[in-house]
Design an enzyme around this catalytic site. Structure first.
Site, short mmCIF file in Angstrom:
data_model
loop_
_atom_site.label_atom_id
_atom_site.label_comp_id
_atom_site.label_asym_id
_atom_site.label_seq_id
_atom_site.Cartn_x
_atom_site.Cartn_y
_atom_site.Cartn_z
N GLU A 338 0.80 -1.23 0.00
CA GLU A 338 0.00 0.00 0.00
C GLU A 338 0.83 1.29 0.00
OE1 GLU A 338 -3.97 -1.42 2.40
OE2 GLU A 338 -2.21 -0.97 3.61
C1 TNX Z 1 -4.31 -3.95 4.83
S1 TNX Z 1 -2.57 -6.33 4.70
C2 TNX Z 1 -3.02 -3.70 5.29
C3 TNX Z 1 -2.84 -3.30 6.70
C4 TNX Z 1 -4.13 -3.12 7.40
C5 TNX Z 1 -5.05 -4.26 7.03
C6 TNX Z 1 -6.33 -4.26 7.79
C7 TNX Z 1 -1.56 -5.28 4.37
C8 TNX Z 1 -0.35 -5.76 3.81
N1 TNX Z 1 -1.90 -4.00 4.60
O1 TNX Z 1 -2.08 -2.12 6.75
O2 TNX Z 1 -3.90 -3.10 8.76
O3 TNX Z 1 -5.33 -4.18 5.66
O4 TNX Z 1 -7.06 -5.41 7.55
#
Ligand code: TNX
Length: 522
Positions: A338
């Site tokens: 992300e």
């Molecule tokens: C996505 S999973 C994210 C996290 C969040 C999560 C909540 C991932 C690699 N990144 O930063 O905490 O969703 O479900």
């Protein structure tokens, strides 16, 4: 006449004996070995007649000259003593112990057992647990715990017999990587909580704990060269309350605690996104040389390292250098997810460079599936969570994949619309959803041979304490543990749910705050 007279009392004894046996077996039913719920399900269980009874005279014998086997014996005794009230001395021996005892031994040459498998032979006079390696003995001990009545998990002395039905169990895992991830960044969890988590997942033969040690909301590991990371970056958490961090000594204590349970700790420093806690701690890490504000909300994807600055890479080398030095396991997790505000043309060279830093430290890289957009170096592994096309790109570069599909394996997803804790961006994940998936066929293009293992992450945006955490993690993690241990193609929800139901009492005795899913016939 003589013969009849003589026979009569014998017949009587036989009849009385039979009646007594029947009554006895009604009152003290000894299950058949194959009827006992074991999670994860063992590969082979062959029941036999009879049963072994643990008594206050039972000694746990371990093969002489094997210190690790002795430690496993001590661990085993420490699990049985509180509820049985027995002394359960742990002693070394050079020969097969006498009747009434338990024997843990290393038996090389049974190569089919691999490094984590075990063979458990229960006879009415002796229990023999054999394995090629101490890790196998440790796994076998987890099985023995589950063969005793559930009250064995109590922390107080319990009345009643401690019987195990006779038979032979041979067991090896399908995947060598059976993991859980704990996010201590959004909400901080103390060392004691992490240790409880380790103990609980080790019970189900998990052998990896991935610690998500940094995120926008908090930096949770002491870095001696960059002290503001914890004094500033670790000071808060989601919601604005006080955060916290592990000193390096505390982290080492967790690593040791895990290692004593044959579990590897994988530390994650998430980058180049999810990095606000560091950017708030040191102005020089920012492109504009201004520290950001601490962040205590739950949005994702707004922060980024300044990838064009050399100091960024000095910082990363220092941070990962200090962490590597106290991490005996082979992996460093670099996050990579992300990074919405890092341009792709900056993201790719960044990940390439960080892989080199990790490699120079003698460690292997793990990153979330986005890192497959870069050029992976040999031995880097990709953790599939959201985008299957990323994971497939990883496989195309010969990388192994860790399967953590959010829609099945994210333990922070709500169970259903009535769940007050958790998130639901990946959909509701009831106990069946966490179990009814096959890691080897879930993503076209990713087969068993591409999979390093399975991991169930729990993100803690909404989870502030162990009580809440356990509610989200249990019982779903038992399904993940079952999937990771036994051959995925043998999965059967109907069989599993009755097996899970029988674990309810055990979880209660362990004082686990599990979600009593309506799908399970508890
Ligand atoms: C996505 S999973 C994210 C996290 C969040 C999560 C909540 C991932 C690699 N990144 O930063 O905490 O969703 O479900």
């Amino acid at each position: 006449m003589r013969r009849l007279k003589h026979n009569h009392p014998v017949k009587l004894i036989l009849v009385v004996g039979l009646v007594f046996l029947q009554l006895f077996s009604k009152g003290y039913t000894t299950d058949n070995l194959s009827a006992i719920s074991i999670i994860p399900k063992p590969v082979s269980v062959i029941p036999a007649n009879g049963s072994f009874t643990l008594t206050n005279k039972t000694v746990i014998f371990v093969q002489a000259q094997n210190n690790e086997a002795k430690s496993v014996g001590e661990y085993f005794a420490s699990k049985l003593r509180p509820s049985t009230g027995f002394e359960l001395a742990v002693k070394t021996t050079t020969s097969k112990p006498s009747s009434g005892n338990i024997y843990l031994r290393i038996k090389s040459g049974d190569t089919k057992l691999g490094s984590e498998g075990y063979e458990l032979t229960i006879k009415s006079n002796l229990i023999i647990l054999s394995a090629q390696e101490p890790a196998g003995l440790f796994n076998g001990v987890q099985t023995i715990r589950q063969l005793f009545p559930a009250r064995v998990e109590s922390s107080e002395v319990q009345a009643g017999l401690w019987k195990i039905p006779a038979g032979v169990i041979r067991d090896t895992p399908e995947f060598g990587y059976r993991g859980a991830m704990l996010d201590v960044a959004r909400h901080f969890f103390q060392v004691e909580d992490v240790k409880r988590y380790i103990d609980l997942i080790a019970t189900y033969k998990m052998n990896i704990l991935h610690l998500h040690l940094s995120d926008d909301q908090g930096w949770r590991i002491e870095i001696k060269k960059w002290p503001n990371l914890t004094s500033i970056g670790g000071s808060k958490q989601v919601g604005g309350g006080n955060g916290g961090f592990f000193t390096q000594d505390q982290y080492s204590d967790i690593v040791k605690y895990a290692a004593d349970r044959y579990m590897t700790i994988i530390p994650e420093i998430d980058m180049p996104g999810h990095i606000n806690a560091a950017m708030a701690s040191y102005p020089e890490l920012n492109c504009n040389n201004k520290a950001t504000e601490l962040y205590t909300g739950t949005e994702v994807g707004f922060s980024s390292f300044c990838t064009s600055k050399e100091i960024t890479y000095d910082f990363i080398s220092d941070v990962l250098g200090e962490i590597s030095a106290i991490t005996p396991g082979p992996y460093i997790h670099i996050g990579g997810d992300e990074s919405h505000v890092t341009k792709l043309e900056d993201y790719i060279p960044f990940v390439n460079r960080v892989q080199q830093i990790v490699s120079k430290l003698g460690k292997k890289v793990i990153g979330w599936d986005e890192i497959a957009l870069s050029t992976l170096i040999p031995n880097s592994a990709v953790q599939f969570w959201a985008k299957s096309e990323n994971a497939v790109k990883g496989v195309a570069q010969s990388a192994k994949v860790i399967m953590s599909p959010a829609a099945n394996a994210y333990l922070d997803m709500k169970y259903d619309s009535t769940t007050t804790l958790g998130l639901f961006w990946a959909g509701y994940v009831e106990a069946d959803k966490a179990y009814k998936w096959d890691p080897s066929t879930l993503v076209p293009g990713i087969g068993k041979e591409n999979i390093l293992g399975i991991e169930a992450p729990v993100w803690t945006e909404t989870l502030t304490n162990m009580h809440d955490l356990e509610y989200m993690v249990f019982p779903r993690i038992l399904g993940i543990a079952d999937l990771a241990w036994r051959s995925p193609s043998s999965g059967n929800w109907d069989e599993y749910k009755t097996r899970l139901a029988k674990q309810g009492d055990r979880l209660k005795f362990m004082k686990v705050n599990y979600y009593p899913s309506k799908l399970i016939p508890w």
